[in-house]
Write a protein that holds these residues in place. Structure first.
Motif, mmCIF file in Angstrom:
data_model
loop_
_atom_site.group_PDB
_atom_site.id
_atom_site.type_symbol
_atom_site.label_atom_id
_atom_site.label_comp_id
_atom_site.label_asym_id
_atom_site.label_seq_id
_atom_site.Cartn_x
_atom_site.Cartn_y
_atom_site.Cartn_z
ATOM 1 N N TYR A 267 -14.543 62.802 12.492
ATOM 2 C CA TYR A 267 -13.797 62.527 10.905
ATOM 3 C C TYR A 267 -13.575 63.664 10.243
ATOM 4 N N SER B 6 -18.415 57.166 2.531
ATOM 5 C CA SER B 6 -19.194 57.469 4.135
ATOM 6 C C SER B 6 -18.561 56.521 5.052
ATOM 7 N N TYR C 61 -22.190 56.167 16.951
ATOM 8 C CA TYR C 61 -23.329 55.517 17.449
ATOM 9 C C TYR C 61 -23.194 53.822 16.904
ATOM 10 N N SER D 115 -22.569 50.370 8.501
ATOM 11 C CA SER D 115 -23.193 51.429 8.770
ATOM 12 C C SER D 115 -24.500 51.307 9.811
ATOM 13 N N SER E 115 -19.406 62.016 15.423
ATOM 14 C CA SER E 115 -18.863 61.456 14.388
ATOM 15 C C SER E 115 -18.336 62.504 13.448
ATOM 16 N N PHE E 116 -19.153 63.422 13.257
ATOM 17 C CA PHE E 116 -18.487 64.703 12.304
ATOM 18 C C PHE E 116 -17.457 65.401 12.972
ATOM 19 N N ARG F 24 -25.293 64.801 4.646
ATOM 20 C CA ARG F 24 -24.542 64.535 5.760
ATOM 21 C C ARG F 24 -25.197 63.593 6.799
ATOM 22 N N ASN F 25 -24.880 62.378 6.964
ATOM 23 C CA ASN F 25 -25.585 61.540 7.693
ATOM 24 C C ASN F 25 -24.807 61.349 8.946
ATOM 25 N N GLU F 26 -23.660 61.966 9.330
ATOM 26 C CA GLU F 26 -23.039 61.693 10.755
ATOM 27 C C GLU F 26 -23.720 62.408 11.837
ATOM 28 N N ASP F 27 -23.591 61.843 12.945
ATOM 29 C CA ASP F 27 -24.171 62.361 14.164
ATOM 30 C C ASP F 27 -23.155 63.571 14.706
ATOM 31 N N THR G 152 -21.148 55.836 11.905
ATOM 32 C CA THR G 152 -21.345 56.987 12.905
ATOM 33 C C THR G 152 -20.913 56.356 14.149
#
Length: 248
Positions: free
Chosen positions: A14, A198, A203, A213, A10-11, A4-7, A201
Protein backbone atom coordinates in the motif's frame (compact mmCIF):
# COMPACT_ATOMS: atom_id res chain seq x y z
CA UNK A 1 -4.09 7.98 10.19
CA UNK A 2 -0.97 7.45 12.25
CA UNK A 3 -1.77 4.13 13.93
CA UNK A 4 -0.13 1.43 11.83
CA UNK A 5 -2.23 -1.76 11.66
CA UNK A 6 -0.72 -3.19 8.47
CA UNK A 7 1.39 -6.31 8.38
CA UNK A 8 4.74 -6.11 6.59
CA UNK A 9 3.47 -7.27 3.20
CA UNK A 10 0.47 -4.97 3.34
CA UNK A 11 2.66 -1.99 4.22
CA UNK A 12 4.95 -2.66 1.24
CA UNK A 13 1.96 -3.05 -1.06
CA UNK A 14 0.00 0.00 0.00
CA UNK A 15 2.88 2.42 0.67
CA UNK A 16 5.67 1.53 -1.77
CA UNK A 17 7.26 4.99 -1.82
CA UNK A 18 7.54 5.25 1.95
CA UNK A 19 8.93 1.70 1.99
CA UNK A 20 11.54 2.55 -0.66
CA UNK A 21 12.61 5.76 1.10
CA UNK A 22 13.06 3.93 4.41
CA UNK A 23 14.97 1.15 2.65
CA UNK A 24 17.32 3.65 0.99
CA UNK A 25 17.98 5.37 4.34
CA UNK A 26 18.82 2.06 6.02
CA UNK A 27 20.84 0.73 3.08
CA UNK A 28 23.04 3.83 2.95
CA UNK A 29 23.53 3.65 6.72
CA UNK A 30 24.70 0.05 6.43
CA UNK A 31 27.02 0.84 3.52
CA UNK A 32 28.58 3.87 5.21
CA UNK A 33 28.80 2.89 8.87
CA UNK A 34 28.93 -0.91 8.81
CA UNK A 35 30.67 -1.68 5.52
CA UNK A 36 32.99 1.33 5.55
CA UNK A 37 31.93 3.19 2.40
CA UNK A 38 32.68 6.59 3.96
CA UNK A 39 33.17 8.04 0.48
CA UNK A 40 29.38 7.97 0.03
CA UNK A 41 28.99 10.27 3.02
CA UNK A 42 31.76 12.57 1.83
CA UNK A 43 30.23 12.70 -1.64
CA UNK A 44 26.71 13.49 -0.44
CA UNK A 45 26.99 15.67 2.69
CA UNK A 46 25.44 19.12 2.33
CA UNK A 47 28.57 21.26 2.63
CA UNK A 48 27.88 24.89 1.72
CA UNK A 49 31.35 25.63 0.44
CA UNK A 50 31.24 22.72 -2.00
CA UNK A 51 27.73 23.62 -3.13
CA UNK A 52 28.96 27.15 -3.90
CA UNK A 53 31.62 25.57 -6.13
CA UNK A 54 28.95 23.94 -8.26
CA UNK A 55 28.28 20.60 -6.54
CA UNK A 56 24.54 21.23 -6.55
CA UNK A 57 23.59 17.59 -5.99
CA UNK A 58 24.48 18.23 -2.35
CA UNK A 59 21.19 20.12 -2.03
CA UNK A 60 19.37 16.79 -2.45
CA UNK A 61 21.68 13.98 -1.29
CA UNK A 62 21.66 14.99 2.42
CA UNK A 63 18.00 13.90 2.54
CA UNK A 64 19.18 10.28 2.24
CA UNK A 65 22.19 10.45 4.57
CA UNK A 66 22.35 10.39 8.36
CA UNK A 67 24.86 11.02 11.10
CA UNK A 68 24.48 7.78 13.04
CA UNK A 69 22.19 4.95 14.09
CA UNK A 70 19.86 7.03 16.29
CA UNK A 71 19.58 9.62 13.53
CA UNK A 72 18.54 7.18 10.81
CA UNK A 73 16.37 5.16 13.21
CA UNK A 74 14.20 8.03 14.39
CA UNK A 75 13.96 9.66 10.96
CA UNK A 76 12.89 6.35 9.45
CA UNK A 77 10.33 5.77 12.23
CA UNK A 78 8.95 9.27 11.69
CA UNK A 79 8.61 8.55 7.97
CA UNK A 80 6.98 5.19 8.79
CA UNK A 81 4.41 6.89 11.03
CA UNK A 82 3.58 10.06 9.12
CA UNK A 83 4.33 9.18 5.50
CA UNK A 84 1.73 6.50 4.64
CA UNK A 85 -1.38 8.65 5.05
CA UNK A 86 0.02 11.32 2.74
CA UNK A 87 1.19 8.79 0.16
CA UNK A 88 -2.36 7.47 -0.04
CA UNK A 89 -4.07 10.87 0.07
CA UNK A 90 -1.80 12.71 -2.37
CA UNK A 91 -0.80 9.94 -4.73
CA UNK A 92 2.74 8.90 -5.55
CA UNK A 93 3.84 11.87 -7.67
CA UNK A 94 2.50 14.55 -5.35
CA UNK A 95 3.89 12.76 -2.31
CA UNK A 96 7.37 12.77 -3.84
CA UNK A 97 6.99 16.44 -4.80
CA UNK A 98 5.99 17.31 -1.23
CA UNK A 99 8.73 15.24 0.42
CA UNK A 100 11.64 16.22 -1.78
CA UNK A 101 10.31 19.72 -2.44
CA UNK A 102 10.25 20.53 1.27
CA UNK A 103 13.66 18.89 1.77
CA UNK A 104 15.12 20.91 -1.11
CA UNK A 105 13.63 24.16 0.22
CA UNK A 106 15.15 23.43 3.64
CA UNK A 107 18.58 22.70 2.16
CA UNK A 108 18.53 25.77 -0.10
CA UNK A 109 17.67 27.93 2.93
CA UNK A 110 20.60 26.41 4.85
CA UNK A 111 22.88 27.13 1.88
CA UNK A 112 21.94 30.81 1.62
CA UNK A 113 21.51 31.63 5.30
CA UNK A 114 24.29 29.60 6.97
CA UNK A 115 28.03 30.23 6.69
CA UNK A 116 30.22 28.63 3.98
CA UNK A 117 31.56 26.04 6.43
CA UNK A 118 28.15 24.74 7.44
CA UNK A 119 27.45 21.09 6.62
CA UNK A 120 24.46 18.85 7.32
CA UNK A 121 22.83 15.49 6.63
CA UNK A 122 19.43 14.04 7.42
CA UNK A 123 15.83 13.82 6.25
CA UNK A 124 14.60 16.20 8.96
CA UNK A 125 13.71 19.01 6.54
CA UNK A 126 11.69 16.65 4.35
CA UNK A 127 9.91 15.15 7.36
CA UNK A 128 9.09 18.60 8.72
CA UNK A 129 7.71 19.24 5.24
CA UNK A 130 5.21 16.44 5.85
CA UNK A 131 4.27 18.16 9.10
CA UNK A 132 3.80 21.37 7.11
CA UNK A 133 1.30 19.63 4.83
CA UNK A 134 -0.56 18.25 7.84
CA UNK A 135 -0.51 21.71 9.46
CA UNK A 136 -2.10 23.29 6.39
CA UNK A 137 -4.60 20.44 6.30
CA UNK A 138 -5.52 20.94 9.97
CA UNK A 139 -6.11 24.67 9.43
CA UNK A 140 -7.55 24.97 5.93
CA UNK A 141 -8.65 21.48 4.82
CA UNK A 142 -10.37 20.16 7.94
CA UNK A 143 -12.52 17.82 5.89
CA UNK A 144 -9.38 15.73 5.24
CA UNK A 145 -8.34 15.15 8.86
CA UNK A 146 -10.39 14.43 11.98
CA UNK A 147 -10.05 16.45 15.16
CA UNK A 148 -8.11 13.81 17.11
CA UNK A 149 -5.41 13.44 14.45
CA UNK A 150 -5.33 17.19 13.96
CA UNK A 151 -4.69 17.74 17.66
CA UNK A 152 -2.01 15.05 17.66
CA UNK A 153 -0.16 16.67 14.75
CA UNK A 154 -0.39 20.14 16.32
CA UNK A 155 0.89 18.78 19.64
CA UNK A 156 3.82 16.97 18.05
CA UNK A 157 4.61 19.99 15.90
CA UNK A 158 4.57 22.25 18.95
CA UNK A 159 6.95 19.93 20.79
CA UNK A 160 9.09 19.72 17.67
CA UNK A 161 9.45 23.48 17.33
CA UNK A 162 10.31 23.90 21.00
CA UNK A 163 12.94 21.16 20.89
CA UNK A 164 14.33 22.58 17.65
CA UNK A 165 15.40 25.74 19.48
CA UNK A 166 16.60 24.25 22.75
CA UNK A 167 18.41 21.10 21.57
CA UNK A 168 22.07 21.18 20.51
CA UNK A 169 23.32 20.17 17.05
CA UNK A 170 19.96 20.80 15.38
CA UNK A 171 19.67 22.25 11.89
CA UNK A 172 17.21 24.93 12.94
CA UNK A 173 16.83 26.45 9.48
CA UNK A 174 16.32 22.99 7.99
CA UNK A 175 13.44 22.28 10.36
CA UNK A 176 11.80 25.69 9.97
CA UNK A 177 12.08 25.96 6.20
CA UNK A 178 11.12 22.31 5.74
CA UNK A 179 7.93 23.08 7.67
CA UNK A 180 7.35 26.27 5.68
CA UNK A 181 8.08 24.49 2.41
CA UNK A 182 5.54 21.77 3.14
CA UNK A 183 2.89 24.33 4.09
CA UNK A 184 3.57 26.39 0.95
CA UNK A 185 3.34 23.36 -1.32
CA UNK A 186 0.26 21.96 0.46
CA UNK A 187 -2.46 23.99 -1.36
CA UNK A 188 -1.33 22.57 -4.71
CA UNK A 189 -0.60 19.08 -3.44
CA UNK A 190 -3.98 18.74 -1.72
CA UNK A 191 -6.01 19.53 -4.83
CA UNK A 192 -8.20 16.49 -5.36
CA UNK A 193 -6.95 14.80 -2.17
CA UNK A 194 -9.26 12.38 -0.35
CA UNK A 195 -9.43 11.40 3.29
CA UNK A 196 -7.20 8.59 4.46
CA UNK A 197 -8.91 5.23 4.95
CA UNK A 198 -7.56 2.02 6.44
CA UNK A 199 -7.17 -0.88 4.05
CA UNK A 200 -7.46 -4.59 4.88
CA UNK A 201 -4.22 -6.42 5.48
CA UNK A 202 -2.96 -9.05 3.05
CA UNK A 203 -3.70 -11.73 5.66
CA UNK A 204 -7.30 -10.58 6.05
CA UNK A 205 -7.87 -10.53 2.29
CA UNK A 206 -6.48 -14.04 1.92
CA UNK A 207 -8.53 -15.40 4.82
CA UNK A 208 -11.85 -13.91 3.78
CA UNK A 209 -11.99 -11.61 0.71
CA UNK A 210 -15.46 -10.39 1.72
CA UNK A 211 -14.23 -8.93 5.01
CA UNK A 212 -13.32 -5.27 5.09
CA UNK A 213 -10.75 -5.72 7.82
CA UNK A 214 -9.21 -8.39 9.98
CA UNK A 215 -11.67 -9.99 12.39
CA UNK A 216 -10.04 -10.22 15.84
CA UNK A 217 -12.70 -12.67 17.05
CA UNK A 218 -11.04 -15.51 15.14
CA UNK A 219 -9.05 -16.26 18.30
CA UNK A 220 -11.54 -15.62 21.08
CA UNK A 221 -9.12 -16.75 23.74
CA UNK A 222 -7.01 -13.70 23.00
CA UNK A 223 -7.88 -10.66 25.06
CA UNK A 224 -8.62 -7.64 22.94
CA UNK A 225 -7.09 -4.29 23.76
CA UNK A 226 -9.81 -1.61 24.03
CA UNK A 227 -9.62 0.87 21.12
CA UNK A 228 -9.21 3.83 23.47
CA UNK A 229 -6.26 2.19 25.21
CA UNK A 230 -4.72 1.30 21.85
CA UNK A 231 -4.97 4.91 20.69
CA UNK A 232 -3.42 6.17 23.92
CA UNK A 233 -0.55 3.68 23.63
CA UNK A 234 0.05 4.56 19.99
CA UNK A 235 -0.10 8.27 20.80
CA UNK A 236 2.47 7.78 23.55
CA UNK A 237 4.68 5.78 21.19
CA UNK A 238 4.45 8.45 18.50
CA UNK A 239 5.42 11.16 20.98
CA UNK A 240 8.41 9.05 22.08
CA UNK A 241 9.50 8.56 18.48
CA UNK A 242 9.25 12.22 17.61
CA UNK A 243 11.05 13.15 20.84
CA UNK A 244 13.86 10.80 19.89
CA UNK A 245 13.87 12.27 16.39
CA UNK A 246 14.38 15.73 17.89
CA UNK A 247 16.75 14.81 20.71
CA UNK A 248 19.07 12.54 18.72
Amino acid sequence: MFIRNEDFRSFLRYYPLVSILIAINLLLFVLIYLLGFQSLLQLGVGQNGLIARGEYWRLVTPIFLHGGFAHVLFNSFSLYLFGPALEQMLGKVKFLVGYFGAGLIANVAAFYLEDPYFSHVGASGAIFGLFGIYLYMAINRKELIDQANSQLILTILGIGLIMTFISPNINILGHLFGLIGGAVLAPLLLVGAKRFYSRPTVYARRTNPDEVSFNPNRWKYRRRVPPVVKKILWGFFIVLVIAGFLLR
